[in-house]
Design a protein around this motif. Sequence first.
Motif, short mmCIF file in Angstrom:
data_model
loop_
_atom_site.label_atom_id
_atom_site.label_comp_id
_atom_site.label_asym_id
_atom_site.label_seq_id
_atom_site.Cartn_x
_atom_site.Cartn_y
_atom_site.Cartn_z
N PRO A 181 10.45 -4.65 7.79
CA PRO A 181 10.00 -5.58 6.75
C PRO A 181 9.31 -6.84 7.29
CG PRO A 181 12.37 -5.74 7.05
CD PRO A 181 11.92 -4.59 7.90
N SER A 182 9.37 -7.06 8.60
CA SER A 182 8.83 -8.31 9.16
C SER A 182 7.37 -8.18 9.59
CB SER A 182 9.68 -8.73 10.37
OG SER A 182 9.58 -7.78 11.41
N LEU A 183 6.72 -7.07 9.28
CA LEU A 183 5.36 -6.85 9.77
C LEU A 183 4.36 -7.84 9.17
CD1 LEU A 183 5.02 -2.95 9.73
CD2 LEU A 183 5.55 -4.45 11.64
N PRO A 184 3.41 -8.28 9.98
CA PRO A 184 2.33 -9.15 9.45
C PRO A 184 1.33 -8.31 8.67
CG PRO A 184 1.95 -8.66 11.77
CD PRO A 184 3.30 -8.07 11.43
N PRO A 185 0.42 -8.95 7.93
CA PRO A 185 -0.58 -8.20 7.17
C PRO A 185 -1.54 -7.44 8.07
CG PRO A 185 -0.43 -10.48 6.40
CD PRO A 185 0.35 -10.40 7.68
N VAL A 186 -2.06 -6.33 7.54
CA VAL A 186 -3.11 -5.56 8.21
C VAL A 186 -4.46 -6.18 7.84
CG1 VAL A 186 -4.21 -3.30 8.41
CG2 VAL A 186 -1.75 -3.47 8.04
N TRP A 187 -5.40 -6.16 8.78
CA TRP A 187 -6.75 -6.59 8.47
C TRP A 187 -7.52 -5.34 8.04
CZ3 TRP A 187 -8.98 -10.84 7.16
CH2 TRP A 187 -10.36 -10.97 7.20
N GLY A 188 -7.67 -5.13 6.73
CA GLY A 188 -8.28 -3.89 6.30
C GLY A 188 -8.70 -3.89 4.84
N ASN A 189 -9.04 -2.70 4.36
CA ASN A 189 -9.45 -2.49 2.98
C ASN A 189 -8.37 -1.70 2.27
OD1 ASN A 189 -10.78 -0.52 0.89
ND2 ASN A 189 -12.21 -2.23 1.07
N ARG A 190 -7.79 -2.27 1.22
CA ARG A 190 -6.64 -1.67 0.54
C ARG A 190 -6.97 -0.28 0.01
NH1 ARG A 190 -4.88 -1.19 -4.71
NH2 ARG A 190 -2.60 -1.15 -5.00
N ASP A 191 -8.10 -0.14 -0.69
CA ASP A 191 -8.44 1.15 -1.31
C ASP A 191 -8.64 2.23 -0.26
OD1 ASP A 191 -8.28 -0.03 -3.79
OD2 ASP A 191 -10.43 -0.36 -3.97
N GLU A 192 -9.28 1.88 0.85
CA GLU A 192 -9.51 2.88 1.90
C GLU A 192 -8.19 3.29 2.55
OE1 GLU A 192 -12.36 1.22 4.54
OE2 GLU A 192 -14.07 1.68 3.24
N LEU A 193 -7.29 2.34 2.77
CA LEU A 193 -5.99 2.67 3.36
C LEU A 193 -5.18 3.56 2.42
CD1 LEU A 193 -5.05 -0.76 4.97
CD2 LEU A 193 -5.74 1.33 6.16
N ILE A 194 -5.26 3.29 1.10
CA ILE A 194 -4.60 4.16 0.12
C ILE A 194 -5.16 5.57 0.22
CG2 ILE A 194 -4.39 4.64 -2.36
CD1 ILE A 194 -4.10 1.63 -2.80
N GLN A 195 -6.48 5.67 0.32
CA GLN A 195 -7.13 6.98 0.40
C GLN A 195 -6.64 7.76 1.63
OE1 GLN A 195 -11.38 6.69 0.51
NE2 GLN A 195 -11.70 8.90 0.40
N VAL A 196 -6.58 7.08 2.78
CA VAL A 196 -6.14 7.75 4.01
C VAL A 196 -4.68 8.20 3.90
CG1 VAL A 196 -5.62 7.38 6.46
CG2 VAL A 196 -7.78 6.58 5.50
N VAL A 232 0.84 -1.21 0.00
CA VAL A 232 0.00 0.00 0.00
C VAL A 232 0.87 1.25 0.00
CG1 VAL A 232 -1.65 1.34 1.37
CG2 VAL A 232 -1.97 -1.13 1.10
N LEU A 233 1.90 1.26 0.86
CA LEU A 233 2.77 2.43 0.95
C LEU A 233 3.56 2.65 -0.34
CD1 LEU A 233 3.98 1.94 4.63
CD2 LEU A 233 2.69 3.90 3.77
N GLU A 234 4.00 1.57 -0.97
CA GLU A 234 4.72 1.69 -2.25
C GLU A 234 3.82 2.33 -3.30
OE1 GLU A 234 5.98 -2.21 -3.26
OE2 GLU A 234 7.50 -2.33 -1.66
N HIS A 235 2.56 1.92 -3.35
CA HIS A 235 1.61 2.48 -4.31
C HIS A 235 1.36 3.95 -4.01
CE1 HIS A 235 -1.68 2.37 -7.22
NE2 HIS A 235 -2.43 3.01 -6.32
N VAL A 236 1.15 4.27 -2.74
CA VAL A 236 0.89 5.66 -2.35
C VAL A 236 2.09 6.53 -2.65
CG1 VAL A 236 0.48 7.16 -0.36
CG2 VAL A 236 -0.83 5.05 -0.62
#
Length: 387
Positions: A251-266, A227-231
């Motif tokens: 780099p070792s972080l686990p996945p976020v439980w969320g919505n990709r498009d909304e996180l990009i927007q934020v 998400v951060l790379e895209h943003v």
Amino acid sequence: MKNALGRAASSLRKASGTASRDGGEDRVPDAALLLETLPTPVVLVGQQDHILFVNSEAESFFARSRSLLRQETLSDLLPADHPLFILLHQVRQTGNTVTEHGVVISSPRFHYDGVTVQGAAVAEFPGQVLLLIQNASSTKVLDRQLAFRSAARSVSGMAAILAHEVKNPLSGIRGAAQLLESSVAENDRELAVLIRDEADRIRALVDRMEMFSENPEGRRPVNIHRVLEHVRALAENGVAKGIPIVEQYDPSLPPVWGNRDELIQVLLNLIKNAAEAILDTGEPGQITLITAYRQGLRLAVPGSDRRRHLPLLVTVRDTGPGIAEAIRPHLFEPFLTTKTSGSGLGLALAGKIINDHGGVIEVESRPGCTEVSLHLPVVRDEGGGMS
């Protein structure tokens, strides 16, 4: 209790013992192990202000590992005129416990306001001082979370009213304006066009408000770094063009439980705000994107006895002028803006989205540095859901 800290400090060097109770024996853990379990940063400082011991909470507080901290002195972490050095001097001179309230502890890696520091002499080791640091940031996070939830509910209700009560008559007004355009004199046609354009503008605003409706999209595991790379790619070619963007990722972080498009927007909105703040200064600056895994922050889940763990931290930091203290408590209220062309909905929407994700959004600002941090849940297990 006056010398309780001092007694705890002097026992740091003592080995485990035993105590008798009703004819049996209970092992007493080593004092260092007890200090390690405290949910409060603890630091043992030597005669020359060298750091001799820190617990795990102190590692998180100073954003450094204990192996690095034990190679440093307090002077490496704090400026020479910091009030903490006066506290150390008083403890060593009097041998009493000294408490300092409202301390600011800050560096390029961390910033804390309103910290309480308690220092106690170690009786058997002259010159050594045990520091207990009480950080009020967690309490502030909880207060802000309650405020954001209230604001989100208010905006959601407003969105529903606007969508229902405004859009239908607005369509009629726009249709009438279009009919007038073709039937009025040339001199009056400009007024009909003005009515039509204003109706379109109001409809666009209502469309934006509908994004606040209580209709959260489905959640799934999301790689926050993707998400951060895209943003970042979007920002470097748009809202933050020409401004350096620095990455500090775990780099070792686990996945976020969320919505990709909304996180990009934020995140795109946060970077846009950071870029505008830097441009307002007229000076070179930079934006830093940070990810980290932080234990400790748990929030009660409304309507249940569960507590939600929010270990994943995403921070957007900028070197702008900072946010005026007067408006900080109102940052996430709808229609609040300091920009001449702003709608005041960007941060309100960000707060609503993060709240829908079960997370917390936190803002720390001072002259020359503003940090907006997202505390997010992670994927609990392979079956899905958030922790």
